[in-house]
Write a protein that holds these residues in place. Structure first.
Motif, mmCIF file in Angstrom:
data_model
loop_
_atom_site.group_PDB
_atom_site.id
_atom_site.type_symbol
_atom_site.label_atom_id
_atom_site.label_comp_id
_atom_site.label_asym_id
_atom_site.label_seq_id
_atom_site.Cartn_x
_atom_site.Cartn_y
_atom_site.Cartn_z
ATOM 1 N N ASN A 98 0.820 -1.212 0.000
ATOM 2 C CA ASN A 98 0.000 0.000 0.000
ATOM 3 C C ASN A 98 0.852 1.260 0.000
ATOM 4 O OD1 ASN A 98 -2.635 -0.981 -0.172
ATOM 5 N ND2 ASN A 98 -2.712 -1.404 2.018
ATOM 6 N N VAL A 99 1.971 1.236 0.701
ATOM 7 C CA VAL A 99 2.867 2.400 0.698
ATOM 8 C C VAL A 99 3.429 2.619 -0.705
ATOM 9 C CG1 VAL A 99 5.067 3.300 1.562
ATOM 10 C CG2 VAL A 99 3.452 2.230 3.143
ATOM 11 N N ILE A 100 3.849 1.532 -1.355
ATOM 12 C CA ILE A 100 4.373 1.637 -2.724
ATOM 13 C C ILE A 100 3.276 2.130 -3.670
ATOM 14 C CG2 ILE A 100 5.296 0.320 -4.666
ATOM 15 C CD1 ILE A 100 6.662 -1.484 -2.510
ATOM 16 N N TRP A 101 2.068 1.556 -3.536
ATOM 17 C CA TRP A 101 0.932 1.964 -4.375
ATOM 18 C C TRP A 101 0.627 3.442 -4.180
ATOM 19 C CZ3 TRP A 101 -2.189 0.502 -8.254
ATOM 20 C CH2 TRP A 101 -3.384 1.192 -8.417
ATOM 21 N N MET A 102 0.602 3.895 -2.921
ATOM 22 C CA MET A 102 0.256 5.289 -2.636
ATOM 23 C C MET A 102 1.254 6.240 -3.292
ATOM 24 S SD MET A 102 -0.391 7.219 1.027
ATOM 25 C CE MET A 102 -0.953 5.728 1.751
ATOM 26 N N ILE A 103 2.511 5.885 -3.282
ATOM 27 C CA ILE A 103 3.537 6.747 -3.867
ATOM 28 C C ILE A 103 3.399 6.844 -5.380
ATOM 29 C CG2 ILE A 103 6.027 6.948 -4.293
ATOM 30 C CD1 ILE A 103 6.410 5.729 -1.453
ATOM 31 N N PHE A 104 3.148 5.706 -6.044
ATOM 32 C CA PHE A 104 3.176 5.685 -7.500
ATOM 33 C C PHE A 104 1.833 5.882 -8.188
ATOM 34 C CE2 PHE A 104 7.120 3.488 -6.392
ATOM 35 C CZ PHE A 104 8.005 4.267 -7.111
ATOM 36 N N ALA A 105 0.728 5.467 -7.581
ATOM 37 C CA ALA A 105 -0.561 5.567 -8.276
ATOM 38 C C ALA A 105 -1.688 6.097 -7.398
ATOM 39 C CB ALA A 105 -0.956 4.202 -8.845
ATOM 40 N N GLY A 106 -1.661 5.789 -6.129
ATOM 41 C CA GLY A 106 -2.779 6.117 -5.255
ATOM 42 C C GLY A 106 -3.065 7.601 -5.119
ATOM 43 N N TRP A 107 -2.026 8.404 -5.040
ATOM 44 C CA TRP A 107 -2.250 9.834 -4.819
ATOM 45 C C TRP A 107 -2.962 10.480 -5.992
ATOM 46 C CZ3 TRP A 107 -0.192 13.508 -8.013
ATOM 47 C CH2 TRP A 107 0.835 13.096 -8.857
ATOM 48 N N TRP A 108 -2.610 10.092 -7.242
ATOM 49 C CA TRP A 108 -3.278 10.748 -8.369
ATOM 50 C C TRP A 108 -4.686 10.211 -8.563
ATOM 51 C CZ3 TRP A 108 -4.724 8.182 -12.803
ATOM 52 C CH2 TRP A 108 -4.076 6.991 -13.101
ATOM 53 N N LEU A 109 -4.946 8.956 -8.190
ATOM 54 C CA LEU A 109 -6.318 8.457 -8.236
ATOM 55 C C LEU A 109 -7.180 9.143 -7.173
ATOM 56 C CD1 LEU A 109 -5.531 4.716 -8.884
ATOM 57 C CD2 LEU A 109 -6.720 6.264 -10.441
ATOM 58 N N ALA A 110 -6.599 9.388 -5.999
ATOM 59 C CA ALA A 110 -7.317 10.119 -4.954
ATOM 60 C C ALA A 110 -7.612 11.550 -5.409
ATOM 61 C CB ALA A 110 -6.504 10.131 -3.657
ATOM 62 N N LEU A 111 -6.650 12.180 -6.074
ATOM 63 C CA LEU A 111 -6.880 13.523 -6.607
ATOM 64 C C LEU A 111 -7.984 13.522 -7.662
ATOM 65 C CD1 LEU A 111 -3.272 14.984 -6.926
ATOM 66 C CD2 LEU A 111 -5.056 15.650 -5.308
ATOM 67 N N MET A 112 -8.058 12.459 -8.451
ATOM 68 C CA MET A 112 -9.138 12.361 -9.446
ATOM 69 C C MET A 112 -10.501 12.227 -8.767
ATOM 70 S SD MET A 112 -7.572 10.135 -12.566
ATOM 71 C CE MET A 112 -9.051 10.362 -13.544
ATOM 72 N N HIS A 113 -10.547 11.503 -7.643
ATOM 73 C CA HIS A 113 -11.805 11.416 -6.894
ATOM 74 C C HIS A 113 -12.212 12.797 -6.372
ATOM 75 C CE1 HIS A 113 -12.890 7.202 -6.817
ATOM 76 N NE2 HIS A 113 -11.633 6.878 -6.581
ATOM 77 N N ILE A 114 -11.247 13.548 -5.872
ATOM 78 C CA ILE A 114 -11.540 14.898 -5.373
ATOM 79 C C ILE A 114 -11.993 15.798 -6.513
ATOM 80 C CG2 ILE A 114 -10.508 16.977 -4.348
ATOM 81 C CD1 ILE A 114 -8.696 15.031 -2.720
ATOM 82 N N ALA A 115 -11.266 15.759 -7.629
ATOM 83 C CA ALA A 115 -11.629 16.596 -8.780
ATOM 84 C C ALA A 115 -12.991 16.226 -9.350
ATOM 85 C CB ALA A 115 -10.553 16.484 -9.864
ATOM 86 N N THR A 116 -13.342 14.954 -9.309
ATOM 87 C CA THR A 116 -14.644 14.528 -9.804
ATOM 88 C C THR A 116 -15.758 14.922 -8.848
ATOM 89 O OG1 THR A 116 -13.588 12.654 -10.898
ATOM 90 C CG2 THR A 116 -15.949 12.522 -10.614
ATOM 91 N N SER A 117 -15.467 14.946 -7.560
ATOM 92 C CA SER A 117 -16.513 15.270 -6.581
ATOM 93 C C SER A 117 -16.863 16.755 -6.568
ATOM 94 C CB SER A 117 -16.099 14.819 -5.181
ATOM 95 O OG SER A 117 -15.023 15.579 -4.708
ATOM 96 N N ILE A 118 -15.937 17.611 -6.907
ATOM 97 C CA ILE A 118 -16.202 19.059 -6.847
ATOM 98 C C ILE A 118 -17.366 19.473 -7.741
ATOM 99 C CG2 ILE A 118 -15.222 21.335 -7.373
ATOM 100 C CD1 ILE A 118 -12.539 20.212 -6.268
ATOM 101 N N PRO A 119 -17.391 19.115 -9.035
ATOM 102 C CA PRO A 119 -18.563 19.507 -9.833
ATOM 103 C C PRO A 119 -19.851 18.812 -9.390
ATOM 104 C CG PRO A 119 -16.939 18.389 -11.214
ATOM 105 C CD PRO A 119 -16.360 18.521 -9.858
ATOM 106 N N LEU A 120 -19.721 17.623 -8.803
ATOM 107 C CA LEU A 120 -20.925 16.939 -8.329
ATOM 108 C C LEU A 120 -21.576 17.685 -7.171
ATOM 109 C CD1 LEU A 120 -19.684 13.250 -8.519
ATOM 110 C CD2 LEU A 120 -21.439 14.315 -9.940
ATOM 111 N N PHE A 121 -20.769 18.321 -6.343
ATOM 112 C CA PHE A 121 -21.301 19.081 -5.200
ATOM 113 C C PHE A 121 -22.036 20.345 -5.632
ATOM 114 C CE2 PHE A 121 -18.097 16.834 -2.476
ATOM 115 C CZ PHE A 121 -19.019 16.252 -1.629
ATOM 116 N N LEU A 122 -21.885 20.747 -6.874
ATOM 117 C CA LEU A 122 -22.513 21.977 -7.345
ATOM 118 C C LEU A 122 -23.993 21.824 -7.659
ATOM 119 C CD1 LEU A 122 -19.651 23.354 -9.617
ATOM 120 C CD2 LEU A 122 -20.201 23.977 -7.253
ATOM 121 N N SER A 123 -24.484 20.601 -7.718
ATOM 122 C CA SER A 123 -25.912 20.397 -7.948
ATOM 123 C C SER A 123 -26.501 19.582 -6.803
ATOM 124 C CB SER A 123 -26.152 19.665 -9.276
ATOM 125 O OG SER A 123 -25.726 18.328 -9.164
ATOM 126 N N ILE A 124 -27.757 19.758 -6.556
ATOM 127 C CA ILE A 124 -28.412 19.041 -5.465
ATOM 128 C C ILE A 124 -28.413 17.537 -5.742
ATOM 129 C CG2 ILE A 124 -30.627 18.674 -4.308
ATOM 130 C CD1 ILE A 124 -31.106 21.680 -4.621
#
Length: 133
Positions: A73-99
């Motif tokens: 998990n530490v290796i995954w987080m360094i190489f792939a996990g952080w950008w997938l987590a950022l994609m989840h955050i970026a995807t959630s922002i426009p979703l929060f703009l509508s009810i």
């Protein structure tokens, strides 16, 4: 409840599930190409299937997960996990703009822990006794 889950999954698929699943699939393909990271690729494809159709399922920790999962998990987080987590955050922002999108935004944010630490976790139906619901 099964009809509601189906409707939620279809809406999820349209609004954010498809491209998040594609992102996990790309990560999995890259892991398979690098050969030594094939276990990460398997986990990535497993999460892609979960992200594609999440309602009615959840993740639980595996009882047999130990130190290798933690190190992985530490290796995954360094190489792939952080950008997938950022994609989840970026995807959630426009979703929060509508009810209508607010529940999907929250669901997206709840997937960040599994995007950061996928090894040692198992995807189960929420109907199963040990699913934690």
């Amino acid at each position: 409840m099964k009809v509601l889950g189906f409707v939620l999954n279809v809406l999820w698929l349209v609004f954010c599930g498809l491209w998040m699943a594609i992102a996990y699939a790309v990560a999995g393909i890259i892991c398979f190409i690098l050969i030594i990271t094939i276990p990460f690729g398997i986990a990535s494809f497993r999460i892609a299937a979960y992200v594609l159709w999440p309602f009615g399922r959840t993740t639980v920790e595996r009882a047999d997960a130990g130190a290798p999962s933690c190190i992985g998990n530490v290796i995954w987080m360094i190489f792939a996990g952080w950008w997938l987590a950022l994609m989840h955050i970026a995807t959630s922002i426009p979703l929060f703009l509508s009810i209508i999108g607010i529940p999907f935004g929250w669901a997206n944010l709840k997937m960040i822990p599994i995007s950061l630490m996928p090894l040692g976790r198992e995807i189960v139906s929420t109907d199963e006794r040990f699913a934690g619901w």
